[in-house]
Design a protein around this motif. Sequence first.
Motif, PDB file in Angstrom:
ATOM      1  N   ILE A 145     -19.473 -45.317  25.908  1.00 43.25           N
ATOM      2  CA  ILE A 145     -18.472 -44.488  26.495  1.00 43.25           C
ATOM      3  C   ILE A 145     -19.064 -43.113  26.636  1.00 43.25           C
ATOM      4  CG2 ILE A 145     -16.354 -43.680  26.338  1.00 43.25           C
ATOM      5  CD1 ILE A 145     -16.224 -46.730  24.678  1.00 43.25           C
ATOM      6  N   ALA A 146     -19.692 -42.624  27.516  1.00 46.23           N
ATOM      7  CA  ALA A 146     -20.120 -41.054  27.785  1.00 46.23           C
ATOM      8  C   ALA A 146     -19.096 -40.288  27.900  1.00 46.23           C
ATOM      9  CB  ALA A 146     -21.083 -41.252  28.850  1.00 46.23           C
ATOM     10  N   SER A 147     -18.470 -39.508  26.950  1.00 47.87           N
ATOM     11  CA  SER A 147     -17.104 -39.113  26.913  1.00 47.87           C
ATOM     12  C   SER A 147     -17.037 -37.756  27.767  1.00 47.87           C
ATOM     13  CB  SER A 147     -16.750 -38.356  25.493  1.00 47.87           C
ATOM     14  OG  SER A 147     -17.482 -37.463  24.902  1.00 47.87           O
ATOM     15  N   HIS A 148     -18.094 -36.919  28.157  1.00 45.87           N
ATOM     16  CA  HIS A 148     -17.924 -36.031  29.050  1.00 45.87           C
ATOM     17  C   HIS A 148     -17.867 -36.625  30.523  1.00 45.87           C
ATOM     18  CE1 HIS A 148     -18.841 -32.381  31.593  1.00 45.87           C
ATOM     19  NE2 HIS A 148     -18.728 -31.790  30.345  1.00 45.87           N
ATOM     20  N   PRO A 149     -16.582 -36.236  31.317  1.00 45.39           N
ATOM     21  CA  PRO A 149     -16.364 -36.759  32.661  1.00 45.39           C
ATOM     22  C   PRO A 149     -17.252 -36.894  33.538  1.00 45.39           C
ATOM     23  CG  PRO A 149     -14.506 -35.326  31.578  1.00 45.39           C
ATOM     24  CD  PRO A 149     -15.640 -35.159  30.966  1.00 45.39           C
ATOM     25  N   SER A 150     -18.172 -35.769  33.435  1.00 42.17           N
ATOM     26  CA  SER A 150     -19.140 -35.422  34.702  1.00 42.17           C
ATOM     27  C   SER A 150     -20.632 -35.181  34.190  1.00 42.17           C
ATOM     28  CB  SER A 150     -18.668 -34.322  35.743  1.00 42.17           C
ATOM     29  OG  SER A 150     -18.479 -33.247  35.081  1.00 42.17           O
ATOM     30  N   GLY A 151     -20.776 -34.887  32.961  1.00 42.28           N
ATOM     31  CA  GLY A 151     -21.970 -34.387  32.348  1.00 42.28           C
ATOM     32  C   GLY A 151     -22.945 -35.336  32.019  1.00 42.28           C
ATOM     33  N   ASP A 152     -24.247 -35.188  32.560  1.00 46.51           N
ATOM     34  CA  ASP A 152     -25.268 -36.097  32.279  1.00 46.51           C
ATOM     35  C   ASP A 152     -25.730 -36.008  31.054  1.00 46.51           C
ATOM     36  OD1 ASP A 152     -27.127 -37.878  33.687  1.00 46.51           O
ATOM     37  OD2 ASP A 152     -28.708 -36.550  33.798  1.00 46.51           O
ATOM     38  N   ASP A 153     -25.282 -35.355  30.118  1.00 47.08           N
ATOM     39  CA  ASP A 153     -25.945 -35.378  28.745  1.00 47.08           C
ATOM     40  C   ASP A 153     -25.539 -36.760  27.881  1.00 47.08           C
ATOM     41  OD1 ASP A 153     -23.264 -34.232  29.160  1.00 47.08           O
ATOM     42  OD2 ASP A 153     -23.270 -33.358  26.857  1.00 47.08           O
ATOM     43  N   ASP A 154     -24.221 -36.956  28.231  1.00 41.13           N
ATOM     44  CA  ASP A 154     -23.706 -38.352  27.537  1.00 41.13           C
ATOM     45  C   ASP A 154     -24.075 -39.406  28.348  1.00 41.13           C
ATOM     46  OD1 ASP A 154     -22.374 -36.726  25.595  1.00 41.13           O
ATOM     47  OD2 ASP A 154     -20.362 -36.583  26.639  1.00 41.13           O
ATOM     48  N   LEU A 155     -24.235 -39.564  29.426  1.00 36.27           N
ATOM     49  CA  LEU A 155     -24.434 -40.642  30.226  1.00 36.27           C
ATOM     50  C   LEU A 155     -26.041 -40.895  30.051  1.00 36.27           C
ATOM     51  CD1 LEU A 155     -23.836 -42.687  32.463  1.00 36.27           C
ATOM     52  CD2 LEU A 155     -24.527 -40.859  34.248  1.00 36.27           C
ATOM     53  N   ALA A 156     -26.822 -39.896  29.888  1.00 29.46           N
ATOM     54  CA  ALA A 156     -28.267 -40.025  29.552  1.00 29.46           C
ATOM     55  C   ALA A 156     -28.416 -40.603  28.125  1.00 29.46           C
ATOM     56  CB  ALA A 156     -29.049 -38.743  29.473  1.00 29.46           C
ATOM     57  N   CYS A 157     -27.574 -40.323  27.269  1.00 30.77           N
ATOM     58  CA  CYS A 157     -27.686 -40.757  25.685  1.00 30.77           C
ATOM     59  C   CYS A 157     -27.027 -42.328  25.979  1.00 30.77           C
ATOM     60  CB  CYS A 157     -26.882 -39.983  24.853  1.00 30.77           C
ATOM     61  SG  CYS A 157     -26.889 -40.606  23.246  1.00 30.77           S
ATOM     62  N   ALA A 158     -26.066 -42.520  26.633  1.00 32.45           N
ATOM     63  CA  ALA A 158     -25.578 -43.924  26.864  1.00 32.45           C
ATOM     64  C   ALA A 158     -26.883 -44.837  27.623  1.00 32.45           C
ATOM     65  CB  ALA A 158     -24.316 -43.841  27.876  1.00 32.45           C
ATOM     66  N   GLU A 159     -27.441 -44.378  28.716  1.00 35.11           N
ATOM     67  CA  GLU A 159     -28.536 -45.112  29.254  1.00 35.11           C
ATOM     68  C   GLU A 159     -29.757 -45.480  28.258  1.00 35.11           C
ATOM     69  OE1 GLU A 159     -29.311 -43.237  32.894  1.00 35.11           O
ATOM     70  OE2 GLU A 159     -27.336 -43.731  33.680  1.00 35.11           O
ATOM     71  N   TYR A 160     -29.626 -44.332  27.331  1.00 37.06           N
ATOM     72  CA  TYR A 160     -30.921 -44.348  26.539  1.00 37.06           C
ATOM     73  C   TYR A 160     -30.489 -45.647  25.480  1.00 37.06           C
ATOM     74  CZ  TYR A 160     -33.923 -43.008  22.369  1.00 37.06           C
ATOM     75  OH  TYR A 160     -34.852 -42.875  21.437  1.00 37.06           O
ATOM     76  N   MET A 161     -29.233 -45.592  25.107  1.00 39.03           N
ATOM     77  CA  MET A 161     -28.877 -46.588  23.935  1.00 39.03           C
ATOM     78  C   MET A 161     -28.678 -47.937  24.472  1.00 39.03           C
ATOM     79  SD  MET A 161     -25.708 -44.787  21.769  1.00 39.03           S
ATOM     80  CE  MET A 161     -25.655 -45.872  20.428  1.00 39.03           C
ATOM     81  N   GLU A 163     -30.674 -49.159  26.734  1.00 42.33           N
ATOM     82  CA  GLU A 163     -32.079 -49.761  26.845  1.00 42.33           C
ATOM     83  C   GLU A 163     -32.668 -50.137  25.421  1.00 42.33           C
ATOM     84  OE1 GLU A 163     -33.934 -50.140  29.521  1.00 42.33           O
ATOM     85  OE2 GLU A 163     -32.262 -49.596  30.460  1.00 42.33           O
ATOM     86  N   ILE A 164     -32.245 -49.566  24.379  1.00 42.52           N
ATOM     87  CA  ILE A 164     -32.734 -49.991  22.942  1.00 42.52           C
ATOM     88  C   ILE A 164     -31.730 -51.307  22.724  1.00 42.52           C
ATOM     89  CG2 ILE A 164     -32.394 -49.600  20.472  1.00 42.52           C
ATOM     90  CD1 ILE A 164     -32.348 -46.558  21.276  1.00 42.52           C
ATOM     91  N   LEU A 165     -30.620 -51.413  23.185  1.00 44.85           N
ATOM     92  CA  LEU A 165     -29.912 -52.754  22.816  1.00 44.85           C
ATOM     93  C   LEU A 165     -30.395 -53.803  23.569  1.00 44.85           C
ATOM     94  CD1 LEU A 165     -26.215 -51.090  22.877  1.00 44.85           C
ATOM     95  CD2 LEU A 165     -27.314 -51.995  20.858  1.00 44.85           C
ATOM     96  N   GLN A 166     -30.836 -53.546  24.738  1.00 44.92           N
ATOM     97  CA  GLN A 166     -31.607 -54.523  25.367  1.00 44.92           C
ATOM     98  C   GLN A 166     -32.980 -54.740  25.476  1.00 44.92           C
ATOM     99  OE1 GLN A 166     -29.355 -54.833  29.687  1.00 44.92           O
ATOM    100  NE2 GLN A 166     -29.562 -52.606  28.992  1.00 44.92           N
ATOM    101  N   SER A 167     -33.505 -54.080  24.152  1.00 44.93           N
ATOM    102  CA  SER A 167     -35.098 -54.274  23.978  1.00 44.93           C
ATOM    103  C   SER A 167     -36.017 -53.867  25.119  1.00 44.93           C
ATOM    104  CB  SER A 167     -35.456 -55.396  23.457  1.00 44.93           C
ATOM    105  OG  SER A 167     -34.573 -55.679  22.221  1.00 44.93           O
ATOM    106  N   SER A 168     -35.604 -53.069  25.890  1.00 41.16           N
ATOM    107  CA  SER A 168     -36.301 -52.472  27.018  1.00 41.16           C
ATOM    108  C   SER A 168     -36.811 -50.838  26.631  1.00 41.16           C
ATOM    109  CB  SER A 168     -35.480 -52.439  28.266  1.00 41.16           C
ATOM    110  OG  SER A 168     -36.017 -51.732  29.520  1.00 41.16           O
ATOM    111  N   ASP A 169     -37.692 -50.548  27.603  1.00 43.12           N
ATOM    112  CA  ASP A 169     -38.334 -48.907  27.444  1.00 43.12           C
ATOM    113  C   ASP A 169     -38.462 -48.358  28.508  1.00 43.12           C
ATOM    114  OD1 ASP A 169     -40.272 -50.429  28.868  1.00 43.12           O
ATOM    115  OD2 ASP A 169     -41.809 -50.030  27.172  1.00 43.12           O
ATOM    116  N   ARG A 170     -37.117 -48.567  29.506  1.00 43.12           N
ATOM    117  CA  ARG A 170     -37.201 -47.875  31.006  1.00 43.12           C
ATOM    118  C   ARG A 170     -36.566 -46.407  30.758  1.00 43.12           C
ATOM    119  NH1 ARG A 170     -33.615 -52.262  34.001  1.00 43.12           N
ATOM    120  NH2 ARG A 170     -32.782 -52.159  31.816  1.00 43.12           N
ATOM    121  N   VAL A 171     -35.943 -46.137  29.585  1.00 39.77           N
ATOM    122  CA  VAL A 171     -35.677 -44.615  29.386  1.00 39.77           C
ATOM    123  C   VAL A 171     -36.230 -44.392  28.054  1.00 39.77           C
ATOM    124  CG1 VAL A 171     -33.648 -43.078  28.992  1.00 39.77           C
ATOM    125  CG2 VAL A 171     -33.307 -44.777  30.445  1.00 39.77           C
TER     126      VAL A 171
END
Length: 236
Positions: A145-161, A163-171
Amino acid sequence: MRAIQIIQGNDHSLEASNINVVIDVIRAFTVAHYAFINGAQGIMLAGTVDEALRIKKRFPQYVLAGEIKGLPIPGFEIDNSPARLQALDLDGKMLIQKTTNGVRATLNSLNAEHVFVTGFSNARTTAAYIKRSLLKEENMTINLIASHPSGDDDLACAEYMAEILQSSDRVSTDQAITRIQQSAAAEKFYDDERPEFLREDISFCTKELPSDFVMKVNDHHDIPLIERVEVDNNAI
């Protein structure tokens, strides 16, 4: 197949899941991370200022922390700045936290077997712990859950996590940091005409720290509580 879903915003109603991870990079759960590093015992979550004050009246020794629209709340001992937090002795203290996005999103995300909170500083540790210790079955559901309604900061972190959970390195780590630094939520911290927002805070928010704990929400009491859960850092 494990279902990893990224949800953006703080005002949501989620179906029951196995794991919810609430992300607030700028700055609530970065502050929480550093509070635990600086010795805090736990962090109670309050949905409103009035609720925070009621908890404070009940537990006068607890420390009020938080913000409204990023600014300090009158009567609160701690604002939402990880940089300012460094000067405080929090050893053994309990905090009461009220914030615009992160806390609200967490209180709306309790319908899960496991609920974690994190900023970017503890994101890798949190994702690695979940992957190693909790993903035992293939049909588990995970909400990031990227808590900021529109900010890319939390979304970037969510997408980063994710990738780690899926053992990928795309981010990559650097890509996530750049997106956080360039997000709309970070802009005011670089504005010299807004000195109430410290540029140094963004440095704290984008520094990935090796941690030996994750931040897990205990909802078994009348007030949800973020607790420090020790992990094996050597296994991450």
